[in-house]
Design an enzyme around this catalytic site. Structure first.
Site, mmCIF file in Angstrom:
data_model
loop_
_atom_site.group_PDB
_atom_site.id
_atom_site.type_symbol
_atom_site.label_atom_id
_atom_site.label_comp_id
_atom_site.label_asym_id
_atom_site.label_seq_id
_atom_site.Cartn_x
_atom_site.Cartn_y
_atom_site.Cartn_z
ATOM 1 N N LYS A 1 21.413 59.206 30.643
ATOM 2 C CA LYS A 1 20.272 59.750 31.308
ATOM 3 C C LYS A 1 20.423 60.990 31.753
ATOM 4 O O LYS A 1 19.652 61.968 32.281
ATOM 5 C CB LYS A 1 19.122 58.697 31.640
ATOM 6 C CG LYS A 1 18.543 57.757 30.664
ATOM 7 C CD LYS A 1 17.591 58.378 29.793
ATOM 8 C CE LYS A 1 17.020 57.222 28.919
ATOM 9 N NZ LYS A 1 15.983 58.121 28.011
ATOM 10 N N ASP A 6 15.590 59.108 11.801
ATOM 11 C CA ASP A 6 16.931 58.818 12.596
ATOM 12 C C ASP A 6 17.356 59.907 13.269
ATOM 13 O O ASP A 6 17.574 60.952 12.647
ATOM 14 C CB ASP A 6 18.078 58.198 11.499
ATOM 15 C CG ASP A 6 19.229 57.906 12.184
ATOM 16 O OD1 ASP A 6 19.442 57.979 13.659
ATOM 17 O OD2 ASP A 6 20.352 57.323 11.615
ATOM 18 N N TYR A 11 23.953 53.810 29.769
ATOM 19 C CA TYR A 11 22.301 54.219 29.950
ATOM 20 C C TYR A 11 22.228 55.231 30.895
ATOM 21 O O TYR A 11 21.719 56.314 30.475
ATOM 22 C CB TYR A 11 21.823 52.966 30.025
ATOM 23 C CG TYR A 11 20.214 53.344 29.918
ATOM 24 C CD1 TYR A 11 19.274 53.899 28.851
ATOM 25 C CD2 TYR A 11 19.393 52.885 31.180
ATOM 26 C CE1 TYR A 11 18.037 53.957 29.005
ATOM 27 C CE2 TYR A 11 17.904 52.837 31.042
ATOM 28 C CZ TYR A 11 17.282 53.387 30.037
ATOM 29 O OH TYR A 11 15.929 53.694 30.244
HETATM 30 N N1 LIG Z 1 10.469 50.478 29.083
HETATM 31 C C1 LIG Z 1 11.081 50.825 30.231
HETATM 32 O O1 LIG Z 1 11.030 50.016 31.183
HETATM 33 C C2 LIG Z 1 11.453 52.508 30.519
HETATM 34 C C3 LIG Z 1 11.846 52.623 31.517
HETATM 35 C C4 LIG Z 1 12.561 54.029 31.833
HETATM 36 C C5 LIG Z 1 12.681 54.826 31.048
HETATM 37 N N2 LIG Z 1 12.177 54.428 29.654
HETATM 38 C C6 LIG Z 1 12.784 55.484 28.515
HETATM 39 O O2 LIG Z 1 11.497 55.325 27.712
HETATM 40 C C7 LIG Z 1 11.825 55.625 26.349
HETATM 41 C C8 LIG Z 1 11.216 54.493 25.608
HETATM 42 O O3 LIG Z 1 11.511 53.129 26.080
HETATM 43 P P1 LIG Z 1 11.237 51.875 25.381
HETATM 44 O O4 LIG Z 1 10.909 50.775 26.372
HETATM 45 O O5 LIG Z 1 10.004 52.135 24.600
HETATM 46 O O6 LIG Z 1 12.534 51.674 24.670
HETATM 47 P P2 LIG Z 1 12.800 50.794 23.373
HETATM 48 O O7 LIG Z 1 14.122 50.182 23.499
HETATM 49 O O8 LIG Z 1 11.751 49.656 23.532
HETATM 50 O O9 LIG Z 1 12.436 51.570 22.123
HETATM 51 C C9 LIG Z 1 13.766 52.396 21.743
HETATM 52 C C10 LIG Z 1 13.238 52.508 20.197
HETATM 53 O O10 LIG Z 1 14.274 53.669 19.640
HETATM 54 C C11 LIG Z 1 14.775 53.253 18.543
HETATM 55 N N3 LIG Z 1 15.905 54.002 17.924
HETATM 56 C C12 LIG Z 1 17.149 53.437 18.220
HETATM 57 N N4 LIG Z 1 18.235 54.143 17.581
HETATM 58 C C13 LIG Z 1 17.299 55.290 16.741
HETATM 59 C C14 LIG Z 1 17.830 56.202 16.068
HETATM 60 N N5 LIG Z 1 19.001 56.432 15.701
HETATM 61 N N6 LIG Z 1 16.830 56.897 15.556
HETATM 62 C C15 LIG Z 1 15.466 57.037 15.805
HETATM 63 N N7 LIG Z 1 15.097 55.835 16.717
HETATM 64 C C16 LIG Z 1 15.936 54.947 17.187
HETATM 65 C C17 LIG Z 1 14.541 51.807 18.279
HETATM 66 O O11 LIG Z 1 14.517 51.592 16.967
HETATM 67 C C18 LIG Z 1 13.490 51.530 19.296
HETATM 68 O O12 LIG Z 1 12.514 51.316 18.542
HETATM 69 C C19 LIG Z 1 13.422 55.272 26.295
HETATM 70 O O13 LIG Z 1 14.076 56.697 26.282
HETATM 71 C C20 LIG Z 1 13.717 54.726 27.606
HETATM 72 O O14 LIG Z 1 15.161 54.961 28.228
HETATM 73 C C21 LIG Z 1 11.785 53.109 29.496
HETATM 74 C C1 LIG Z 2 14.426 50.760 33.852
HETATM 75 C C2 LIG Z 2 14.508 51.122 32.419
HETATM 76 O O1 LIG Z 2 15.220 52.266 32.184
HETATM 77 C C3 LIG Z 2 14.793 50.015 31.512
HETATM 78 N N1 LIG Z 2 13.557 48.994 31.564
HETATM 79 C C4 LIG Z 2 15.878 48.943 31.660
HETATM 80 O O2 LIG Z 2 15.610 48.238 32.558
HETATM 81 O O3 LIG Z 2 16.927 49.213 31.084
#
Ligand SMILES: NC(=O)c1ccc[n+]([C@@H]2O[C@H](COP(=O)([O-])OP(=O)(O)OC[C@H]3O[C@@H](n4cnc5c(N)ncnc54)[C@H](O)[C@@H]3O)[C@@H](O)[C@H]2O)c1
Ligand SMILES: C[C@@H](O)[C@H](N)C(=O)O
Length: 373
Positions: free
Chosen positions: A199, A106, A195
């Site tokens: 960021k 965590d 969010y």
């Molecule tokens: N998926 C996208 O389209 C996208 C786009 C831009 C940026 N990102 C960034 O990439 C990263 C990964 O994205 P994702 O899509 O895999 O996100 P996701 O929401 O699918 O996964 C996030 C994970 O964080 C975990 N989490 C939540 N609280 C927590 C805590 N207290 N301790 C530890 N873990 C915890 C959740 O259990 C989850 O598995 C994120 O930082 C996100 O902002 C993702």
């Molecule tokens: C763009 C990205 O950060 C994420 N997939 C969202 O829509 O929140």
């Protein structure tokens, strides 16, 4: 007075020192205490021994979301299975648990996180834990804790233990007053989601720790990411994954954004490739520490048309979610990633047609395509 002068001279020397942070020995060490949860270094592992090679020893936080399992797979191929530890607060699926080291972590538990880094001699940290844009708006206090307090924990531990730290940012770090078509790396950033605010904070804090303490911080602003074998975690761009599943299962898709909402998007393989490339790039090549990366931009209507080339009978309707639409309307439509392309040779492999055919070949829609034809 002489003391004030000496201090201000020291501070101005620090502020003027260049990117590498050379000569700055102060790191933000928090109180050293004994964790109530001290465990043997291998207590949580089903496979424990690290190779003695020069490979980095990697920890991925929030690794059970849309992106982390794919990242672990890529990094394990490159650095060896046991050199890459996935962590999360959720219970892993069997196939994930058996694919390599997994540990509970965590990010709000500072001592436990530090213990994991120390006991496993971690050298690279990919900080993926976050609450995404739509779920963040639904629970602002939790998003603030995970995305901001959690980041502070990670930054301090990374600086204290000399880690190379990757933190993803997002198109969501921009807002309605940013230039949207295209959006350059450096411009006004006034996002209107927790969010996005968290960021921008991560980008600024990471860069500050880099200049102030010499932390090797690296950050990419990802577009919306599209993947076949993992589900999105509650974002504004989720529709672009859901359409494939619904097209195959029911032949019907209800989109929660307006048909002409243009957003930057990327196939997961490109996103993970960029992440590894920027982490491996020589520090001298990086003129910045936070880069936009881009591959394609499309609207729901354009994506639906491309999907209909594979499943012609797909019916798309629109039922707009006002929260998500307002977020999407404030985000970039096109992303300028020329700095990444120039500095470390970023190049995407997937445009819209390749993305759609790759998604269908993963999701096994061959029989439907055959039926459709
Ligand atoms: N998926 C996208 O389209 C996208 C786009 C831009 C940026 N990102 C960034 O990439 C990263 C990964 O994205 P994702 O899509 O895999 O996100 P996701 O929401 O699918 O996964 C996030 C994970 O964080 C975990 N989490 C939540 N609280 C927590 C805590 N207290 N301790 C530890 N873990 C915890 C959740 O259990 C989850 O598995 C994120 O930082 C996100 O902002 C993702
Ligand atoms: C763009 C990205 O950060 C994420 N997939 C969202 O829509 O929140």
């Amino acid at each position: 007075m002489p003391i004030v002068k000496t201090v201000s001279r020291a501070v101005s020397q620090l502020l003027q020192s260049s990117g590498c942070g050379c000569g700055i020995s102060i790191v933000p060490v928090r109180c050293i205490g004994v964790s109530p949860r001290q465990v043997a270094s291998d207590a949580s592992f089903h496979s424990v021994s690290f190779s003695e090679s020069d490979h980095p020893r990697v920890l991925i936080t929030g690794g059970l979301g849309q992106l982390g399992v794919g990242l672990a797979k890529l990094l394990r191929k490159q650095f060896g299975k046991n050199n890459v530890i996935l962590s999360d607060i959720r219970k892993p699926a069997d196939h994930v648990f058996h694919s390599g080291p997994f540990i509970y972590s965590d990010i709000l538990d500072y001592k436990n996180l530090r213990e994991i880094v120390v006991n496993n001699r971690i050298t690279w940290l990919f900080h993926y834990s976050a609450l995404l844009s739509a779920v963040g708006e639904a629970n602002v206090p939790l998003a603030r804790a995970v995305n901001i307090t959690g980041l502070h924990n990670v930054l301090d531990i990374a600086a204290e233990h000399n880690l190379r730290l990757f933190v993803p940012s997002t198109i969501g770090a921009f807002g309605p007053t940013s230039p949207r078509d295209p959006t350059p790396d450096l411009c006004i950033q006034r996002p209107r989601t927790i969010y996005g605010v968290s960021k921008v904070h991560a980008e600024l804090m990471g860069e500050y720790y880099h200049y102030r303490y010499g932390l090797d911080f690296r950050c990419l602003r990802y577009p919306g990411i599209i993947s076949a074998d993992s589900q999105p975690g509650g974002g504004t761009t989720d529709y672009a994954v859901q359409i494939f599943h619904d097209a195959i299962k029911t032949g019907k898709f209800q989109c929660n954004l307006k048909p002409d909402t243009r957003l930057p998007m990327m196939y997961i393989d490109d996103c993970l490739k960029a992440t590894l490339e920027v982490m491996e790039a020589p520090a001298e090549a990086l003129t910045m520490r936070t880069y936009n990366i881009s591959a394609m931009s499309f609207t729901p209507e354009e994506l639906a048309q491309e999907v209909q080339k594979h499943i012609p009978e797909l019916q798309v309707t629109y039922n707009v979610d006002e929260v998500r639409q307002a977020i999407a309307d404030s985000w970039p439509m096109n992303f300028d990633d020329s700095n990444a392309r120039r500095d470390w040779g970023w190049k995407h492999d997937y445009d819209l047609p390749e993305l759609v055919s790759t998604m269908f070949s993963f999701l096994g829609s061959d029989s439907r395509i055959a039926q459709a034809n």
